[in-house]
Design a protein around this motif. Structure first.
Motif, PDB file in Angstrom:
ATOM      1  N   TYR A  68       0.790  -0.955   0.007  1.00 18.72           N
ATOM      2  CA  TYR A  68      -0.092   0.080   0.057  1.00 18.72           C
ATOM      3  C   TYR A  68       0.859   1.264  -0.012  1.00 18.72           C
ATOM      4  O   TYR A  68       0.263   2.394   0.065  1.00 18.72           O
ATOM      5  N   ASP A 125      -6.319  -3.095   7.966  1.00 18.94           N
ATOM      6  CA  ASP A 125      -7.475  -2.049   8.022  1.00 18.94           C
ATOM      7  C   ASP A 125      -6.970  -0.712   8.028  1.00 18.94           C
ATOM      8  O   ASP A 125      -7.364   0.315   7.572  1.00 18.94           O
ATOM      9  N   LEU A 156      -6.080   0.296   4.487  1.00 18.37           N
ATOM     10  CA  LEU A 156      -7.077   0.501   3.748  1.00 18.37           C
ATOM     11  C   LEU A 156      -7.811   2.031   4.251  1.00 18.37           C
ATOM     12  O   LEU A 156      -8.208   2.641   3.432  1.00 18.37           O
ATOM     13  N   THR A 171      -5.836   4.684   2.465  1.00 16.73           N
ATOM     14  CA  THR A 171      -5.571   4.610   1.209  1.00 16.73           C
ATOM     15  C   THR A 171      -7.176   4.814   0.515  1.00 16.73           C
ATOM     16  O   THR A 171      -7.160   5.296  -0.536  1.00 16.73           O
ATOM     17  N   GLN A 172      -8.185   4.679   1.199  1.00 17.22           N
ATOM     18  CA  GLN A 172      -9.640   5.006   0.572  1.00 17.22           C
ATOM     19  C   GLN A 172     -10.239   5.830   0.954  1.00 17.22           C
ATOM     20  O   GLN A 172     -11.424   6.363   0.631  1.00 17.22           O
ATOM     21  N   ARG A 173      -9.224   6.887   1.724  1.00 16.74           N
ATOM     22  CA  ARG A 173     -10.121   8.124   1.967  1.00 16.74           C
ATOM     23  C   ARG A 173      -9.259   9.376   1.408  1.00 16.74           C
ATOM     24  O   ARG A 173      -8.049   9.568   1.430  1.00 16.74           O
ATOM     25  N   SER A 174     -10.138  10.281   0.678  1.00 14.96           N
ATOM     26  CA  SER A 174      -9.586  11.264  -0.078  1.00 14.96           C
ATOM     27  C   SER A 174      -8.626  12.319   0.646  1.00 14.96           C
ATOM     28  O   SER A 174      -7.901  12.818   0.223  1.00 14.96           O
TER      29      SER A 174
END
Length: 336
Positions: free
Chosen positions: A80, A145, A148, A151-154
């Motif tokens: 990641y 987690d 994630l 990486t998944q939050r702007s």
């Protein structure tokens, strides 16, 4: 009598069926509880153990924590792009080196709250009473987690524009993006990374790339812009010109933002020290040639200090009488 007996049996049978139907109906309307919550009856609550890679372990020190989780953090870095040093430092800080309640009872090492979480949960007093936190079967899933989550939050997108070797930049940007409210959060992470040399795990993953980064910043130190800083004030602090500062950092304007990273020539500090010494020398020379009149002093008392006569002082300073003013500057030795 037979009719009466038959009637009683039929009545008893019908009541029995009605009772079963009522029970069945009541059971069918009950709501299934899908949320699992750790309570004080959890057998691991007092054991001080948590699960790491399927094995229950008891962590007693930060060094043990690092030994257990460094390979997990490095794998997350490979997958990641989050520096292992940052992940480890956050884990150490957020979980108290694996000894915090969330780590022990929920394998949660990063204090990540439920949000849109559909898995198991634990309630814990934090900013408010009994807040909902995520619960994992294994601590390694907490690390996944965490990856994630970032990486998944702007709002964390700016992190991934930084070099993976720049752990100080990552620490500061995490705070800027709102990961923590503690103003000292970046400094705490950086301190842990430096103290336990966690950046070595980044170097193991990056190899030659990290070595190249070390060479790149070898002659420079990093300065992070603080509130109130200007290009001019920073240039004065490090005794370099604004143009030099812009050139080194490839900037086209003097605009700055809080938290912005600036490269500073390490030699500028030496230049500043030299300049300071020069100013001290000039001041010393000036003090040897001039005297500042203080309250109660006279030409006679000043002349005695410098082994001069009153006439000499008057002549050098173009004085027509003995009158002096506090703060007046008198030349006490002829200029060379």
């Amino acid at each position: 009598m037979k009719k009466i007996v038959v009637f009683c049996l039929l009545a008893s049978f019908m009541l029995s069926c009605g009772s079963k139907k009522a029970v069945t109906k009541k059971k069918s309307t009950s709501r299934t509880k899908t949320e699992q919550v750790v309570t004080k009856n959890d057998p691991r609550n007092n054991s001080g153990e948590e699960v790491v890679n399927g094995v229950e372990v008891r962590i007693t020190s930060t060094d043990e924590y690092i030994a257990l989780f460094r390979s997990i953090a490095q794998e997350e870095m490979r997958l990641y792009g989050i520096p292992a040093s940052i992940t480890l430092a956050q884990g150490i800080l957020e979980s108290n080196s694996g000894k915090g309640r969330l780590a022990i009872e929920a394998n949660n090492h990063f204090g990540i709250k439920c949000h849109d979480w559909t898995g198991d949960k634990i309630y814990h007093d934090d900013d408010a009473s009994q807040e909902c936190f995520r619960k994992y079967n294994d601590s390694k899933y907490s690390y996944r987690d965490h990856s994630l989550f970032l990486t998944q939050r702007s709002r964390y997108a700016a992190l991934f524009k930084l070099k993976k070797e720049d752990y100080k930049g990552w620490a500061r940007e995490l705070r800027n993006a709102g990961y923590a409210t503690d103003r000292k959060y970046p400094e705490k992470l950086i301190s842990l990374i430096d103290r336990y040399r966690l950046h070595q795990y980044d170097k193991e993953v990056l190899g030659d790339v990290y070595v190249k980064y070390e060479d790149e910043i070898g002659d420079f130190s990093m300065y992070y812009v603080e509130r109130g800083d200007t290009m001019y004030s920073i240039s004065k602090k490090f005794n370099i010109s604004v143009d030099e500062l812009k050139a080194v950092n490839k900037l086209s304007s003097t605009s700055l933002s809080v938290g912005q990273k600036l490269r500073i020539d390490k030699n500028s500090k030496e230049k500043a020290a030299v300049a300071s010494n020069q100013q001290t020398s000039i001041k010393t020379v000036k003090e040897n040639r001039f005297h500042i009149v203080e309250k109660g002093e006279t030409l006679y008392s000043i002349s005695k200090q410098y082994d001069m006569t009153v006439s000499e002082l008057q002549k050098i300073n173009g004085l027509k009488d003995n009158a002096l003013n506090v703060g007046q500057e008198l030349q006490v030795k002829p200029a060379n």
